[in-house]
Design a protein around this motif. Structure first.
Motif, PDB file in Angstrom:
ATOM      1  N   TYR A  97       0.830  -1.191   0.000  1.00 33.53           N
ATOM      2  CA  TYR A  97       0.000   0.000   0.000  1.00 33.53           C
ATOM      3  C   TYR A  97       0.869   1.246   0.000  1.00 33.53           C
ATOM      4  O   TYR A  97       2.037   1.215   0.365  1.00 33.53           O
ATOM      5  CB  TYR A  97      -0.890   0.022   1.240  1.00 33.53           C
ATOM      6  CG  TYR A  97      -1.846  -1.135   1.300  1.00 33.53           C
ATOM      7  CD1 TYR A  97      -3.090  -1.042   0.710  1.00 33.53           C
ATOM      8  CD2 TYR A  97      -1.489  -2.308   1.945  1.00 33.53           C
ATOM      9  CE1 TYR A  97      -3.968  -2.101   0.759  1.00 33.53           C
ATOM     10  CE2 TYR A  97      -2.363  -3.381   2.007  1.00 33.53           C
ATOM     11  CZ  TYR A  97      -3.606  -3.274   1.413  1.00 33.53           C
ATOM     12  OH  TYR A  97      -4.466  -4.318   1.464  1.00 33.53           O
ATOM     13  N   ASP A  99       0.711   3.625   2.036  1.00 35.59           N
ATOM     14  CA  ASP A  99       1.205   3.921   3.382  1.00 35.59           C
ATOM     15  C   ASP A  99       2.102   2.808   3.910  1.00 35.59           C
ATOM     16  O   ASP A  99       2.518   2.841   5.066  1.00 35.59           O
ATOM     17  CB  ASP A  99       0.029   4.172   4.337  1.00 35.59           C
ATOM     18  CG  ASP A  99      -0.875   2.961   4.471  1.00 35.59           C
ATOM     19  OD1 ASP A  99      -0.451   1.856   4.095  1.00 35.59           O
ATOM     20  OD2 ASP A  99      -2.011   3.105   4.954  1.00 35.59           O
ATOM     21  N   LEU A 100       2.375   1.814   3.111  1.00 34.74           N
ATOM     22  CA  LEU A 100       3.280   0.698   3.393  1.00 34.74           C
ATOM     23  C   LEU A 100       2.754  -0.316   4.400  1.00 34.74           C
ATOM     24  O   LEU A 100       3.235  -1.431   4.464  1.00 34.74           O
ATOM     25  CB  LEU A 100       4.659   1.188   3.853  1.00 34.74           C
ATOM     26  CG  LEU A 100       5.376   2.155   2.910  1.00 34.74           C
ATOM     27  CD1 LEU A 100       6.725   2.534   3.488  1.00 34.74           C
ATOM     28  CD2 LEU A 100       5.540   1.545   1.538  1.00 34.74           C
ATOM     29  N   ALA A 101       1.777   0.075   5.220  1.00 35.00           N
ATOM     30  CA  ALA A 101       1.185  -0.861   6.183  1.00 35.00           C
ATOM     31  C   ALA A 101       2.231  -1.521   7.072  1.00 35.00           C
ATOM     32  O   ALA A 101       2.145  -2.702   7.385  1.00 35.00           O
ATOM     33  CB  ALA A 101       0.340  -1.923   5.463  1.00 35.00           C
ATOM     34  N   LEU A 102       3.243  -0.745   7.454  1.00 31.30           N
ATOM     35  CA  LEU A 102       4.228  -1.274   8.399  1.00 31.30           C
ATOM     36  C   LEU A 102       3.852  -0.825   9.807  1.00 31.30           C
ATOM     37  O   LEU A 102       3.281   0.241   9.988  1.00 31.30           O
ATOM     38  CB  LEU A 102       5.631  -0.775   8.057  1.00 31.30           C
ATOM     39  CG  LEU A 102       6.216  -1.281   6.740  1.00 31.30           C
ATOM     40  CD1 LEU A 102       7.517  -0.564   6.442  1.00 31.30           C
ATOM     41  CD2 LEU A 102       6.443  -2.787   6.801  1.00 31.30           C
ATOM     42  N   ILE A 103       4.171  -1.647  10.792  1.00 33.98           N
ATOM     43  CA  ILE A 103       3.835  -1.334  12.173  1.00 33.98           C
ATOM     44  C   ILE A 103       5.077  -0.757  12.856  1.00 33.98           C
ATOM     45  O   ILE A 103       6.046  -1.473  13.115  1.00 33.98           O
ATOM     46  CB  ILE A 103       3.359  -2.595  12.931  1.00 33.98           C
ATOM     47  CG1 ILE A 103       2.283  -3.330  12.128  1.00 33.98           C
ATOM     48  CG2 ILE A 103       2.882  -2.222  14.332  1.00 33.98           C
ATOM     49  CD1 ILE A 103       1.033  -2.536  11.850  1.00 33.98           C
ATOM     50  N   GLY A 104       5.054   0.535  13.106  1.00 28.91           N
ATOM     51  CA  GLY A 104       6.234   1.240  13.616  1.00 28.91           C
ATOM     52  C   GLY A 104       6.782   0.697  14.912  1.00 28.91           C
ATOM     53  O   GLY A 104       7.995   0.703  15.138  1.00 28.91           O
ATOM     54  N   LEU A 114       4.130 -10.589   9.864  1.00 26.87           N
ATOM     55  CA  LEU A 114       2.838 -10.257  10.468  1.00 26.87           C
ATOM     56  C   LEU A 114       1.696 -10.901   9.686  1.00 26.87           C
ATOM     57  O   LEU A 114       1.581 -10.734   8.473  1.00 26.87           O
ATOM     58  CB  LEU A 114       2.665  -8.733  10.503  1.00 26.87           C
ATOM     59  CG  LEU A 114       1.545  -8.212  11.401  1.00 26.87           C
ATOM     60  CD1 LEU A 114       1.803  -8.570  12.856  1.00 26.87           C
ATOM     61  CD2 LEU A 114       1.403  -6.712  11.258  1.00 26.87           C
ATOM     62  N   ARG A 170       8.476  -7.808   2.037  1.00 26.38           N
ATOM     63  CA  ARG A 170       7.434  -8.579   2.708  1.00 26.38           C
ATOM     64  C   ARG A 170       6.405  -9.101   1.708  1.00 26.38           C
ATOM     65  O   ARG A 170       5.947 -10.234   1.801  1.00 26.38           O
ATOM     66  CB  ARG A 170       6.723  -7.696   3.748  1.00 26.38           C
ATOM     67  CG  ARG A 170       5.494  -8.367   4.333  1.00 26.38           C
ATOM     68  CD  ARG A 170       4.919  -7.593   5.474  1.00 26.38           C
ATOM     69  NE  ARG A 170       4.328  -6.319   5.051  1.00 26.38           N
ATOM     70  CZ  ARG A 170       3.767  -5.460   5.894  1.00 26.38           C
ATOM     71  NH1 ARG A 170       3.750  -5.714   7.183  1.00 26.38           N
ATOM     72  NH2 ARG A 170       3.255  -4.332   5.455  1.00 26.38           N
TER      73      ARG A 170
ATOM     74  N   LEU B 224       1.226  -9.835  19.294  1.00 24.46           N
ATOM     75  CA  LEU B 224       1.761  -9.127  18.132  1.00 24.46           C
ATOM     76  C   LEU B 224       0.650  -8.322  17.452  1.00 24.46           C
ATOM     77  O   LEU B 224       0.822  -7.157  17.096  1.00 24.46           O
ATOM     78  CB  LEU B 224       2.320 -10.171  17.153  1.00 24.46           C
ATOM     79  CG  LEU B 224       3.558  -9.815  16.349  1.00 24.46           C
ATOM     80  CD1 LEU B 224       4.671  -9.351  17.256  1.00 24.46           C
ATOM     81  CD2 LEU B 224       4.000 -11.015  15.533  1.00 24.46           C
ATOM     82  N   HIS B 225      -0.513  -8.960  17.306  1.00 16.85           N
ATOM     83  CA  HIS B 225      -1.627  -8.287  16.641  1.00 16.85           C
ATOM     84  C   HIS B 225      -2.238  -7.200  17.515  1.00 16.85           C
ATOM     85  O   HIS B 225      -2.766  -6.221  17.000  1.00 16.85           O
ATOM     86  CB  HIS B 225      -2.678  -9.322  16.214  1.00 16.85           C
ATOM     87  CG  HIS B 225      -2.212 -10.199  15.101  1.00 16.85           C
ATOM     88  ND1 HIS B 225      -3.042 -11.007  14.384  1.00 16.85           N
ATOM     89  CD2 HIS B 225      -0.970 -10.367  14.573  1.00 16.85           C
ATOM     90  CE1 HIS B 225      -2.341 -11.649  13.457  1.00 16.85           C
ATOM     91  NE2 HIS B 225      -1.077 -11.282  13.560  1.00 16.85           N
ATOM     92  N   SER B 231      -0.576   0.367  17.233  1.00 17.92           N
ATOM     93  CA  SER B 231       0.526   1.129  16.652  1.00 17.92           C
ATOM     94  C   SER B 231       0.128   1.763  15.327  1.00 17.92           C
ATOM     95  O   SER B 231       0.460   2.913  15.054  1.00 17.92           O
ATOM     96  CB  SER B 231       1.724   0.208  16.462  1.00 17.92           C
ATOM     97  OG  SER B 231       2.803   0.908  15.895  1.00 17.92           O
ATOM     98  N   ASN B 232      -0.576   1.016  14.482  1.00 20.58           N
ATOM     99  CA  ASN B 232      -0.950   1.524  13.154  1.00 20.58           C
ATOM    100  C   ASN B 232      -2.189   0.765  12.714  1.00 20.58           C
ATOM    101  O   ASN B 232      -2.108  -0.270  12.059  1.00 20.58           O
ATOM    102  CB  ASN B 232       0.214   1.303  12.178  1.00 20.58           C
ATOM    103  CG  ASN B 232      -0.117   1.742  10.768  1.00 20.58           C
ATOM    104  OD1 ASN B 232      -1.219   2.233  10.499  1.00 20.58           O
ATOM    105  ND2 ASN B 232       0.829   1.589   9.870  1.00 20.58           N
ATOM    106  N   GLY B 235      -2.754   0.311   8.865  1.00 18.08           N
ATOM    107  CA  GLY B 235      -1.754  -0.612   8.310  1.00 18.08           C
ATOM    108  C   GLY B 235      -2.014  -2.036   8.745  1.00 18.08           C
ATOM    109  O   GLY B 235      -1.906  -2.969   7.959  1.00 18.08           O
ATOM    110  N   GLU B 238      -4.796  -3.375   6.755  1.00 21.54           N
ATOM    111  CA  GLU B 238      -4.388  -3.618   5.366  1.00 21.54           C
ATOM    112  C   GLU B 238      -3.630  -4.934   5.236  1.00 21.54           C
ATOM    113  O   GLU B 238      -3.726  -5.612   4.220  1.00 21.54           O
ATOM    114  CB  GLU B 238      -3.505  -2.465   4.867  1.00 21.54           C
ATOM    115  CG  GLU B 238      -4.303  -1.216   4.538  1.00 21.54           C
ATOM    116  CD  GLU B 238      -3.423  -0.009   4.254  1.00 21.54           C
ATOM    117  OE1 GLU B 238      -3.927   0.962   3.683  1.00 21.54           O
ATOM    118  OE2 GLU B 238      -2.225  -0.022   4.616  1.00 21.54           O
TER     119      GLU B 238
END
Lengths: 275, 357
Positions: A97, A99-104, A114, A170, B224-225, B231-232, B235, B238
């Motif tokens: 996406y 916004d990259l859909a990465l979890i900071g 993930l 990923r 983790l989830h 956190s986001n 994201g 998605e």
């Protein structure tokens, strides 16, 4: 790597994905009207269009994030419905996406896995196999030539380019059939862009992956894409192969905000016989 | 591993920049090990009270009071941490803390239902209320800060209207009371006697549950989830994380923890007070969570830190009185501690992001 040498797509390459008459509205806002796209195996399709043309909505429907109001998606010859991103992933459709859909707050390796974590049973408990994920992530990123300080560092500490590389890595980890990239080069420098474009080329040539690419830089489109779909106000205004279109023509069409037929017709009116 | 690298750089070959001053190193340490920093605060506090009280603070008798409060607060604080990580909060936990043991005691005195069965019913009520809180928050998109305030008054209203605000004397059933908490440690008790140990069971239960939550948070897909959700959230969605479910599950865990804390509280006092949990209890628990290193912004938090934070709050509440301060003074310190903890937490975060530690 020389980007100019794209082997032509086999004329009889099978269609791997067909989205037909997709419409989508958000309240009073109509995002897509009867959009149909077709993707063949090993094909790289560029989606272009102005902001708000519906590109992101279209791919979010393909990735299962949004559900279409009407229209069908046929994948591998079967009609499919994606109720969630999980369903699309299960069909071998991976999406990067915008916004990259990465979890900071999570580490690089946790982000890599993930939603498909490695687990192991310890004393009857189903726990994360962090060691395995860490190792696999490291090996995989090394193979792709992506260098980051450590797979243990959280993603919010990485640079924009590094994050983009992680997101792309990923998405191709699970060897998808179809890869969807929403502006994958936006935050990348020249070298990193070339790297990601090289990755796309490799995937296409070695694994026959089909790719849908949203890009704004038209140079890059002609470097890697087989075909262009131009979206305008929620409709496909142009569907042309890169071999039949030049960069100048594409720019002219995009600027006019009309489809090629309309432009050709307008040109024919002004200068009859020249078209 | 990283601290060793820092040490190497410090011993430094020529030309290697020594990057960190003492203060910076301290901040780095704080940002990496949030529990460690609050543990240091707790130890300083213990030493201060121990000296100030001429050795009375660490006596088994006084510790049974502090640890009882720590357990009660720690359970609720850990519950809030789980929610705060997902970016939500539950202000109705104090009402669940009241209603669960009240139902247990009521079932026991009216129908003769064993306390153990009543306790299970009580915890299930807590889980159910949590699920309702979660569904209201997620499906109807009411911010939990408001939806749970509604639930707080709603439940509190129910529990006081059942029996005209009267406390119910809960029967003593063994081994139920021994397992979930007897009355406090008496001067005549030996520490290793039966009664000596069971005086600490509320705290031991809190430790057990906090360790279980820590395991769930750090070593499972669920954890983790949960972190990903806070956190986001876009994201996470998605990529296929079921963020709505994660929030509802954590509301359910929080409700269950609060109900369990209330049941332990009643087992210890052998009385179910419909006003046992004041909203102040929830606020103290949130304070303990924040002091323990949990961010209010979601995405990160530590349940072990919350338990230590609860110990700090319980020590302040009890210790200041012990060394001769007015009971009201402890709130001044608590307030200052919360503000200091927030400032520190945000500064450490900023430093961490800026320096890419």
């Amino acid at each position: 790597m020389n980007m100019q040498t794209i082997p032509p797509l086999a004329a009889d390459a099978p269609v791997v994905l067909e989205m037909t008459n997709i419409s989508k509205s958000f309240g009073a806002v109509t995002a897509l009207v009867d959009v149909s796209i077709k993707l063949r195996r090993g094909e790289v399709l560029a989606l272009v269009g102005d902001n708000g043309a519906g590109k992101s909505t279209l791919i979010k429907i393909l990735s299962g994030f949004h559900q279409p109001d009407t229209g069908t998606i046929v994948s591998q010859g079967k009609e499919v419905r994606f109720a969630s991103p999980r369903d699309a992933r299960a069909q071998g459709i991976e999406t990067v996406y915008q916004d990259l859909a990465l979890i900071g707050d999570l580490s690089v390796f946790h982000n890599m896995f993930l939603g498909r974590e490695y687990r192991k049973r310890i004393l009857g408990l189903n726990l994360l196999d962090n060691r395995k994920m860490r190792k696999q992530a490291q090996i995989y990123l090394d193979t792709l030539g992506i260098s980051i300080p450590s797979v243990n560092s959280t993603v919010d500490l990485l640079s924009g380019g590094q994050r983009q590389c992680i997101a792309v890595a990923r998405s191709i980890y699970s060897s998808p059939r179809i890869l969807v990239l929403d502006e994958p080069l936006a935050a990348l420098g020249v070298r990193e862009s070339a790297h990601v474009l090289g990755l796309i080329q490799n995937l296409r040539q070695q694994r026959q992956v089909s790719v849908i690419l949203i890009v704004h830089n038209y140079n890059q489109i002609f470097e890697v894409c087989d075909r262009i779909n131009f979206l305008h106000s929620g409709e496909v205004a142009l569907d042309a192969s890169t071999a039949d279109t030049s960069e100048e023509e594409l720019i002219r069409i995009v600027k006019s905000g009309l489809g090629r037929k309309a432009i050709d017709a307008a040109a024919a009116e002004v200068r009859p016989g020249i078209v | 591993m990283p601290p060793i690298e820092i040490a190497k750089a410090g011993m430094g070959a020529v030309g290697v920049k020594v990057p960190h001053t003492m203060a910076e190193r301290l901040l780095i340490l704080l940002s990496r090990y949030r529990e460690a920093s609050i543990a240091v605060v707790a130890i300083v506090l213990v030493v201060y009270f121990q000296v100030g009280s001429d050795g009375g603070f660490l006596s088994p008798q006084f510790m049974s009071v502090v640890l009882r409060d720590t357990g009660r607060l720690g359970l609720i604080a850990a519950a809030e941490v789980m929610l705060m990580i997902t970016g939500e909060i539950d202000l109705s936990l104090s009402a669940i803390f009241s209603i669960a043991p009240y139902v247990m005691a009521l079932m026991s005195v009216t129908w003769g239902v064993p306390l153990a069965v009543g306790a299970v019913v009580g915890v299930l009520i807590g889980v159910l209320v949590g699920a309702i809180n979660g569904i209201i928050t997620v499906r109807f998109r009411v911010p939990s800060l408001i939806s749970t305030v509604g639930m707080l008054f709603f439940l509190q209203g129910i529990v006081v209207s059942i029996y005209n605000s009267q406390p119910i004397v809960a029967p003593v059933e063994q081994p139920f009371n021994a397992i979930f908490g007897q009355s406090l440690y008496q001067p005549s008790d030996a520490l290793l006697s039966w009664h000596g140990v069971t005086a600490f069971t509320p705290f031991l239960w809190a430790v057990l549950i906090v360790l279980a939550l820590a395991l769930a948070l750090n070593r499972t897909t669920f954890g983790l989830h949960t972190i990903a959700t806070g956190s986001n959230i876009i994201g996470a969605r998605e990529i296929g994380v079921r963020t709505d479910r994660m929030k509802i599950y954590n509301f359910m865990i929080a409700g269950g923890c609060a109900a369990f804390a209330g049941i332990i509280n009643t087992a210890q006092f052998t009385s179910a007070d419909p006003q046992a949990g004041s909203p102040f209890l929830t606020l103290q628990a949130i304070a303990a969570a924040v002091i323990g290193g949990t961010s209010l912004l979601g995405g990160s938090g530590t349940v072990i830190g919350a338990l230590i934070g609860a110990f700090v709050v319980a020590s302040l509440n009890n210790g200041l009185v012990m060394i001769g301060a007015q009971a009201t003074v402890s709130d001044i310190y608590l307030g200052a501690a919360i503000i200091a903890a927030m400032i520190l937490s945000i500064q450490v975060d900023r430093l961490r992001t800026r320096r890419r530690l």
